[in-house]
Scaffold this active site. Structure first.
Site: not given
Lengths: 297, 297, 297, 297
Positions: B48, B165, B136
């Site tokens: 993001t 994640k 991730y």
């Protein structure tokens, strides 16, 4: 000197020194070899050239050295792929002033791009330079897939885009592109194992890293198709297919650099996280090359 | 101050000025707001945060400013994704010395990576710093998919990797990860619409950009699951699901920045080739936010 | 006797004799066992029941014997999947007159069907009988994928369709279905490893073949979720997950019949081209069952 | 009379009467037309022939009538696809005794099949008859994908399997098949828009439903490739490509039956759940056919 691209457009790898710096003298030798082999064009800083792994300074140095090495003996098309439009524009301008005949622009992404975002990316680069752009579609590496309909739209809306390189490996894409552009936009094959189908379908040429290891077979395949001699083309294609499949499957920089070393030409290894080809796979490649060479004698 | 990550880990966007420079004062205000809303951790420079679109100098500035803004009030995990291992190591070291509690490492690729290449990438980063790494996995943006088996292998072989994640949006991946690690590796949800399923499956937390626009509902959902109150959790989830679906579908930087503007907070627009959210989609987002706000009163 | 479906809906396999005929006495015993275990409904002739491999005469015999065996002690929903609409109508009418409480209709295809063709298929069956229809989506076996939008449309346009069974294993499908139907259409989980996520998301029940081998754990999971006890539900889920994964991966008729034999219950083998579970996989299944049984003591 | 298959193998549709019964006199006329057009072989009861939607009695009637209509003027290969092996064997034996020269066997599935199950399916059919089998791979309709490695294994292990029809539309599959079988197993193209690429790659022929509407262009394309005249082949291919794309996209029985009606030949409509081609699509098809016919004059 012409910029009418056709035939076998060869990608040099980007050699690295043992301490992971770009090795420009070796690059110059490699390009000289490719020109000497008779390929029809040179495409520095493509996917094979590990351009995605170079910082801006390295990239500029490789672009400059490559164009110097070609020295206008052949048409050149420099690969431009950068996550930001402004970065792509900067590289495009650099390549232009360094003497590139054309740019091969691949939109890459982290976040998915909308069609409008992709069109604008091309338009911005097209506005920044006055040389032709070859649109490049290669979703497997770039993460963005340009459908034939979008490619045709970009060809209509962005005047600088006058050629297409398709690397999805799906011959239907090329057929649809011919239909959507009414055959007026030259297209190039970028998926090595699709070479026969693409040339049969009317591709203007084949952008390939194979000539780093073997230039004569791709050249002969192109000539056979150009001469309309399908039987010869088919035989030539199946002869080189194991090499084409191998270099695609193992990743082009990884396999081409391993193959160059087998050929006695040290271009170093790919940059981490990429690793050198494993010993076992190098043996397989050696076998493929030996068989090809035997067949050429 | 603890580094035990759990709960709602919020991603700030990276604000840009009108002339496309990083806007650090606005970033500081945004992070302050997030901390004030009660989230449990801050993850600067995630997907993001448009970290993929920042040059090194910008990246360092954002990392430094973000950690200063948090000022150890909450645990921080800084996103590290770079095409080269050496670039990733450089960013990891910078984040470490700037005060990050942990790193969230996403391998990105142009050329596909082998499992061994991915393991080595993590190991090299782990060797370079002495803070924990959250592995991730987000193939939709990174182009690399780490299967649960590979994730479990990395957790075994690279001691620095202590958390995971998962952002594929496939709940089965989380189940398999629990099985393969015998429940000993904390995992976090990174796919917003999977929040209920992931927390029900035992996720330690949820890494999300939603708190930029709405922090209370994600927090309440987490608390309801932690309290074992499934009926409340379900109701809270379906209430915020339209927002979660919208921000994922439209791309997080694009939609969150549009939403912040609707909230009266100007964080600029995403960097090209990304474009601002269209007017039509902004209207849809306004409707979603208005409905959510009405429900909160 | 109620037709309000909820909870654990069990699929019996269809036993075959050694000479490949349907074995109705064994089927009757199996259904009796399932009813005795406390499941909440019986679904004869589902995917697990190899209905796709039965000719019409066999199918009718199994439908009749199954409904006789249940003898209205539990709600029954008979699976209807036939390549032609007229064949599906014939089976639907037979099941109706034989006493089925509801029909579970899976459109199957050789040629892909348009949305209109699928709607008409459901409408034609709905017009032919006066009992409720559970729409069944299972693209992995049927070759047709009904998106949530199409499912919602069918629920609106075909009054007989009052329930949905979703077997894609994608929890997002269920979330979207809840949104599109505003929570008014009861939905059931049909993908075994999705059971926890689906029940957490509000599924009315879980249609499963697992009770042929182990009924208590699915029942306990359902009860825990119904009681809002998420921690217990999660623990129960992970305990039975290896069984659920195994029977899905190996194919339900193949694995369930192998498991029944391990349980001392001979229901024969699946019909060719399906083959009995291999010896190696049977050993794995024996290990899974032994571990489960040990945990139940 | 020879069974050496090559060239254009045409699939007749199976005509239905208005009350949904098979229409054998019309089928006979259609086959007579195809033979008269000069195609090189006839393949009754293929995918286009809606064999999947016929009951056994209908299937036998169509097989018998088709072979009678051909009357050994051309080689015939009858499609065999049945969910059970015993059903496939029954149809294979029927076709054999009715005079088929070869069988085209497509494994279909409800539950996924393992490689061993697929091999055994072919072996069982091969043991039951004494005519050659053309292995047919078409995952889009059958739900089973036979990789080139599995196809090559079946060719080695099941002597009756002497030809392959590949319908995935992926030219790489054909290349790999040539490699794996060292060019010794004749293969046929089954994906209409792949015709040029497949013939260029060395396919022995092209199994197609197009001749129901337009036989001369497929025949001319085949002849041009056989003569090694690539330029003519390419021009012929692009001329017929819109028709090939349309009939594939809309489903062969649906579009071919609509096209036959446009040609003034009433073969009825496909069987439900399939519906007749919509009016809008029929107009598109009429335009494509009109343009083709104009080009033929």
């Amino acid at each position: 000197m012409t910029t009418a691209f056709k035939g076998i457009i060869a990608y040099p790898v980007t050699p690295f020194t043992q301490d992971d710096r770009v090795d420009l003298p070796t690059l110059t030798r490699l390009i000289d070899d490719l020109v000497g082999q008779g390929v029809h064009g040179i495409a520095p800083l493509g996917s094979t050239g590990e351009s995605a792994y170079l910082d801006d300074k390295e990239w500029d140095a490789v672009a400059h050295a490559s164009l110097q090495a070609v020295n206008r003996r052949l048409p050149t098309v420099v690969g431009i792929s950068d996550l930001t439009t402004r970065g792509a524009v900067r590289r495009a301008r650099y390549a232009r002033q360094a003497g590139a005949d054309a740019l091969m622009v691949l939109p890459v992404s982290y976040w998915k791009l909308t069609p409008d975002e992709i069109v604008r990316h091309y338009a911005t680069i097209g506005d920044a330079v006055d040389i032709p752009i070859m649109l490049y579609n290669n979703p497997a590496t770039s993460g963005i897939d340009l459908a034939p309909e979008l490619i045709a739209r970009i060809c209509r809306e962005v005047p600088a885009v006058t050629m297409v390189k398709e690397s999805t490996g799906d011959i239907q894409r090329m057929h649809r592109l011919v239909q959507l552009t009414e055959g007026r936009v030259p297209f190039f094959n970028g998926s090595n194992p699709l070479a026969l189908a693409a040339l049969a379908a009317g591709a203007s040429g084949w952008c390939t890293a194979a000539p780093n290891l073997q230039a004569q077979l791709p050249l002969a395949l192109y000539e056979a198709v150009a001469a309309g001699d399908l039987a010869t083309a088919r035989a030539l294609f199946y002869r080189q297919l194991p090499l084409l499949q191998f270099i695609v499957k193992g990743g082009l920089p990884t396999t081409i650099k391993a193959g160059l070393r087998l050929r006695g030409f040290d271009a170093g290894v790919p940059r981490a996280p990429l690793q050198p080809l494993t010993a076992a796979d190098t043996d397989v490649l050696a076998g493929i090359l030996a068989k090809l060479d035997a067949g050429m004698r």
